[in-house]
Scaffold this active site. Structure first.
Site, PDB file in Angstrom:
ATOM      1  N   GLY A  39       0.836  -1.205   0.000  1.00 48.80           N
ATOM      2  CA  GLY A  39       0.000   0.000   0.000  1.00 48.80           C
ATOM      3  C   GLY A  39       0.866   1.248   0.000  1.00 48.80           C
ATOM      4  O   GLY A  39       1.823   1.360   0.763  1.00 48.80           O
ATOM      5  N   GLU A  53     -18.754  17.753   3.818  1.00 52.57           N
ATOM      6  CA  GLU A  53     -17.919  18.492   2.865  1.00 52.57           C
ATOM      7  C   GLU A  53     -18.511  18.404   1.459  1.00 52.57           C
ATOM      8  O   GLU A  53     -18.567  19.392   0.726  1.00 52.57           O
ATOM      9  CB  GLU A  53     -16.484  17.941   2.898  1.00 52.57           C
ATOM     10  CG  GLU A  53     -15.835  18.224   4.242  1.00 52.57           C
ATOM     11  CD  GLU A  53     -14.371  17.798   4.362  1.00 52.57           C
ATOM     12  OE1 GLU A  53     -13.951  16.883   3.640  1.00 52.57           O
ATOM     13  OE2 GLU A  53     -13.677  18.403   5.197  1.00 52.57           O
ATOM     14  N   ASP A 102      -5.640   2.388   8.119  1.00 45.01           N
ATOM     15  CA  ASP A 102      -7.058   2.034   8.290  1.00 45.01           C
ATOM     16  C   ASP A 102      -7.279   0.542   8.525  1.00 45.01           C
ATOM     17  O   ASP A 102      -8.328   0.141   9.019  1.00 45.01           O
ATOM     18  CB  ASP A 102      -7.858   2.446   7.045  1.00 45.01           C
ATOM     19  CG  ASP A 102      -8.138   3.946   7.006  1.00 45.01           C
ATOM     20  OD1 ASP A 102      -7.775   4.642   7.970  1.00 45.01           O
ATOM     21  OD2 ASP A 102      -8.723   4.404   6.009  1.00 45.01           O
ATOM     22  N   ALA A 135      -6.084  10.040   8.615  1.00 43.93           N
ATOM     23  CA  ALA A 135      -4.745  10.175   8.024  1.00 43.93           C
ATOM     24  C   ALA A 135      -3.645  10.356   9.083  1.00 43.93           C
ATOM     25  O   ALA A 135      -2.610   9.687   8.995  1.00 43.93           O
ATOM     26  CB  ALA A 135      -4.743  11.336   7.024  1.00 43.93           C
TER      27      ALA A 135
END
Ligand SMILES: Cc1cc2nc3c(=O)[nH]c(=O)nc-3n(C[C@H](O)[C@H](O)[C@H](O)COP(=O)(O)OP(=O)(O)OC[C@H]3O[C@@H](n4cnc5c(N)ncnc54)[C@H](O)[C@@H]3O)c2cc1C
Length: 422
Positions: A10, A169, A299, A315
């Site tokens: 990743g 958002e 995550d 994050a």
């Protein structure tokens, strides 16, 4: 000298940061990702709403490690881990042997078994997702312009499921796009009939925030024309309507799923204990129980504080955890014991649109409105990777702010493909 080989699965926030720390150590590193770029997920909603272009928020992984000859990149999809052999299994290629392993493939959308969700709702986890949503939304306006009767069938009704930061958002960005930009593009269409409906099962928006920030977010969104439905779950989704838990239906062709995530399905193949949301249970140093050469971060990891509460899937947790895991690998190579991972809370923030955001900083400091919005802009620029990306984003944001325009409102789609086709 044969140095230890570390495979990092990743190239998201976690994988990139693990590799950056490892790059400075006496190790060889192979970063494996199924795509050749890192995606800055917090700005995906801006790509979906034409505020930014796809390449503004993504960066080639190979380009990140130019100065580190001990880091290699492999474009491949990881399918599992052979723990006994110490190998990472990849699709259509031979396995990769490792001495140490960092697993960071992130999360995927959780549909919670809602009928029709996986088939008809739009996820927002990747750049292709964001572009598919942008195509689809712009195409709805084109269709309604050609055939205004479609407005009654929900062509201009946009339902967002989930009142967390992404839902908030996106809702704020949609109304801005419609009112400020598309109203000018579609001068002959009743753009004021476009609806943005934000549906949240809980009784508040932004569950992780203070009640004041929650109220501020709701009031600001409503003042800007978003319909906020609290205490409302989605019962089912069909191509042209959603059914709510109340039994009511809303005619719509666009449902965006911002309701939740679960661990990447790779977690289910590892034969390891999993916590809520499929996250992999890790030791306090982020190591895999029984496999001290392997670490799970970002995550995918169910990392917990000293009281056993799981750290959020954010994050900063991914970044700090990955750096910690990388340092533990270097400590092990050095013959030192590993240490506990402790997350230093950096606060949370969400933007609600032009000049409006809510931010909660460590130590209980809460800010809102314009100062929070500026803080949000600066922080996102800071964490964006690459000077070119930062420059592009600054120029685009300044342009959008001053001109009330959106340069990236392009429908780019192979004909007849994708959900945008309906
Ligand atoms: C829309 C959205 C908005 C967000 N906004 C915020 C925010 O404002 N603030 C915040 O703190 N957090 C935010 N987050 C959460 C944040 O993005 C994640 O917590 C963070 O990305 C986790 O990092 P990660 O490295 O674990 O996973 P990711 O960043 O998802 O990276 C995983 C990487 O693994 C790769 N991969 C996956 N599967 C495989 C495989 N089988 N083989 C090879 N490679 C694979 C992927 O291509 C990807 O590059 C947001 C997330 C989303 C989706």
């Amino acid at each position: 000298v044969t140095s230890a080989h570390v495979v990092v699965v990743g190239a998201g926030f976690a994988g990139l940061n693990a590799a950056k720390v490892l790059a400075r150590g006496p190790v060889r590193v192979t970063v494996v990702d199924q795509s050749n770029h890192h995606t800055f997920q917090p700005l995906l909603y801006q790509v979906a709403t034409a505020g930014l272009g796809a390449d503004d928020i993504a960066h080639s992984v190979r380009g990140i490690y130019h100065d580190h000859p001990n880091v290699r990149f492999r474009l491949a999809t990881v399918t599992g881990v052979d723990w006994a052999a110490g190998k990472v299994l990849v699709e259509d290629a031979s396995p990769l042997a490792y001495d140490y392993l960092v697993l960071a493939p992130g999360a995927t959308t959780a549909w919670y078994g809602v009928s029709g969700a996986a088939e008809h709702a739009f996820p927002l986890k990747s750049l292709p997702d964001a572009i598919a949503l942008r195509n689809h939304v712009l195409a709805q306006f084109e269709r309604a312009d050609a055939e205004p009767g479609l407005i009654d069938d929900g062509a201009l009704t946009f339902v967002i499921v989930g009142g967390g930061p992404t839902g908030v958002e996106l809702a704020g960005a949609f109304v801005e796009l419609f009112r400020m930009v598309l109203a000018k593009d579609f001068a002959h269409l009743a753009v004021d009939r476009a609806r943005v409906v934000l549906v949240e099962a809980g009784d508040r928006l932004l569950a992780a925030f203070h009640a004041r920030s929650q109220d501020r977010a709701r009031r600001t969104l409503e003042a800007r024309g978003v319909e906020v439905l609290l205490g409302t779950a989605i019962a089912s989704i069909a191509p042209h309507e959603v059914r709510l838990s109340s039994g009511d239906t809303i005619a719509t062709r666009t449902v965006v799923w911002a309701a939740g995530i679960r661990a990447h399905p790779l977690a289910d193949t590892l034969g390891l204990p999993q916590a809520a949301g499929g996250r992999v249970v890790v030791d306090s140093d982020l190591g895999v129980p029984g496999h001290p050469e392997a670490f799970v971060v970002g995550d995918l990891a169910a990392a917990a504080d000293s009281r056993g509460s799981l750290y959020p899937q954010l994050a900063p947790v991914a970044i700090q955890g990955a750096r910690h895991a990388a340092r533990q690998i270097l400590r092990r190579i050095d013959g030192q014991p590993t240490t506990r991972f402790v997350y230093r809370n950096k606060g949370v923030m969400a933007t609600i649109g032009r000049n409006a955001a809510v931010a909660e900083l460590p130590g209980g400091l809460r800010i809102g409105g314009f100062p929070a919005w500026v803080a949000w802009l600066v922080l996102h620029l800071w964490f964006l990777i690459g000077f070119r990306n930062r420059l592009n984003v600054v120029v685009n944001w300044a342009w959008n702010y001053v001109t009330y325009d959106r340069g990236a409102r392009l429908i780019i789609e192979p004909p007849g493909e994708g959900r945008g086709a309906r």
